[in-house]
Design a protein around this motif. Sequence first.
Motif, PDB file in Angstrom:
ATOM      1  N   VAL A  34     -74.613   5.813 -95.940  1.00 54.71           N
ATOM      2  CA  VAL A  34     -73.874   5.028 -96.934  1.00 54.71           C
ATOM      3  C   VAL A  34     -72.457   5.565 -97.096  1.00 54.71           C
ATOM      4  N   GLN A  35     -72.340   6.873 -97.247  1.00 54.65           N
ATOM      5  CA  GLN A  35     -71.013   7.457 -97.488  1.00 54.65           C
ATOM      6  C   GLN A  35     -70.017   7.179 -96.368  1.00 54.65           C
ATOM      7  N   PRO A  36     -70.420   7.232 -95.076  1.00 58.26           N
ATOM      8  CA  PRO A  36     -69.438   6.895 -94.040  1.00 58.26           C
ATOM      9  C   PRO A  36     -69.251   5.384 -93.847  1.00 58.26           C
ATOM     10  N   GLY A  37     -70.017   4.572 -94.582  1.00 58.07           N
ATOM     11  CA  GLY A  37     -69.863   3.125 -94.494  1.00 58.07           C
ATOM     12  C   GLY A  37     -70.670   2.460 -93.400  1.00 58.07           C
ATOM     13  N   TRP A  38     -71.631   3.151 -92.829  1.00 57.99           N
ATOM     14  CA  TRP A  38     -72.466   2.552 -91.792  1.00 57.99           C
ATOM     15  C   TRP A  38     -73.423   1.522 -92.371  1.00 57.99           C
ATOM     16  N   THR A  40     -74.362  -0.473 -96.281  1.00 56.28           N
ATOM     17  CA  THR A  40     -73.925  -0.646 -97.671  1.00 56.28           C
ATOM     18  C   THR A  40     -74.976  -0.075 -98.616  1.00 56.28           C
ATOM     19  N   GLN A  41     -74.541   0.256 -99.825  1.00 52.97           N
ATOM     20  CA  GLN A  41     -75.465   0.765-100.841  1.00 52.97           C
ATOM     21  C   GLN A  41     -76.550  -0.267-101.138  1.00 52.97           C
ATOM     22  N   ASP A  42     -76.178  -1.533-101.215  1.00 53.22           N
ATOM     23  CA  ASP A  42     -77.166  -2.582-101.490  1.00 53.22           C
ATOM     24  C   ASP A  42     -78.209  -2.685-100.381  1.00 53.22           C
ATOM     25  N   ALA A  43     -77.772  -2.633 -99.117  1.00 57.19           N
ATOM     26  CA  ALA A  43     -78.720  -2.701 -97.995  1.00 57.19           C
ATOM     27  C   ALA A  43     -79.624  -1.474 -97.978  1.00 57.19           C
ATOM     28  N   PHE A  44     -79.055  -0.317 -98.327  1.00 53.06           N
ATOM     29  CA  PHE A  44     -79.842   0.912 -98.381  1.00 53.06           C
ATOM     30  C   PHE A  44     -80.943   0.787 -99.422  1.00 53.06           C
ATOM     31  N   LEU A  45     -80.591   0.357-100.620  1.00 53.78           N
ATOM     32  CA  LEU A  45     -81.585   0.244-101.695  1.00 53.78           C
ATOM     33  C   LEU A  45     -82.588  -0.866-101.431  1.00 53.78           C
ATOM     34  N   THR A  67     -81.518  -0.169 -87.681  1.00 52.52           N
ATOM     35  CA  THR A  67     -81.375  -1.593 -87.364  1.00 52.52           C
ATOM     36  C   THR A  67     -80.159  -2.197 -88.040  1.00 52.52           C
ATOM     37  N   VAL A  68     -79.903  -1.823 -89.294  1.00 50.40           N
ATOM     38  CA  VAL A  68     -78.832  -2.471 -90.063  1.00 50.40           C
ATOM     39  C   VAL A  68     -77.506  -1.708 -90.030  1.00 50.40           C
ATOM     40  N   LEU A  69     -77.402  -0.672 -89.210  1.00 52.22           N
ATOM     41  CA  LEU A  69     -76.143   0.072 -89.111  1.00 52.22           C
ATOM     42  C   LEU A  69     -74.986  -0.878 -88.826  1.00 52.22           C
ATOM     43  N   GLY A  70     -73.842  -0.605 -89.463  1.00 53.58           N
ATOM     44  CA  GLY A  70     -72.654  -1.423 -89.221  1.00 53.58           C
ATOM     45  C   GLY A  70     -72.135  -1.275 -87.805  1.00 53.58           C
TER      46      GLY A  70
END
Length: 179
Positions: A34-38, A40-45, A67-70
């Motif tokens: 999340v911190q490097p922006g790979w 989003t916080q919403d996708a993580f939660l 799978t959801v990495l930017g």
Amino acid sequence: QGQALAVFDSFYRAGALVFGGGHVVLPLLEAEVVQPGWVTQDAFLAGYGAAQAVPGPLFTFAAYLGTVLGPEPNGVVGSVIALLAVFLPGFLILIGVLPFWDRFRSMARAQSLMQGANAAVVGILGAALYSPVFTSAIGDTRDFTLALACFVLLMAWKMPPWGVVIVAALGGVGIELLT
């Protein structure tokens, strides 16, 4: 190639620092993706919430994150890299320690060490519950009331976790409609 190695490195380090339950890895994974922006916080939660609704180890949450990495690699390739990397440290430790385990765990100092590590895990689990879960999910008293109700359903009424997830989702929709 460089990004694939960075993904492997991030998930390997998170897996290497875990002792105890899979929830300990939650703040480590958040810091790595999340911190490097790979992610989003919403996708993580959202992924964390989904991981709670299905049986199995929380480490499989790493497959979702891969799978959801930017940046690429993501999708199936990112999922495989993340999953292998997060599990690899535990397997390497298992292979290295297994021949000596019976003798090690019978030592008084080793038992004290394991008790101390278990106590530390409880503290880390509390920290993982507070941040990112509590701090991002509880915005006001309605959110807190819903979370408390879900806790009671799970712990006192022994509702299955998947049922509590449905109640929480419906409650969240209801709160959103009321605002």
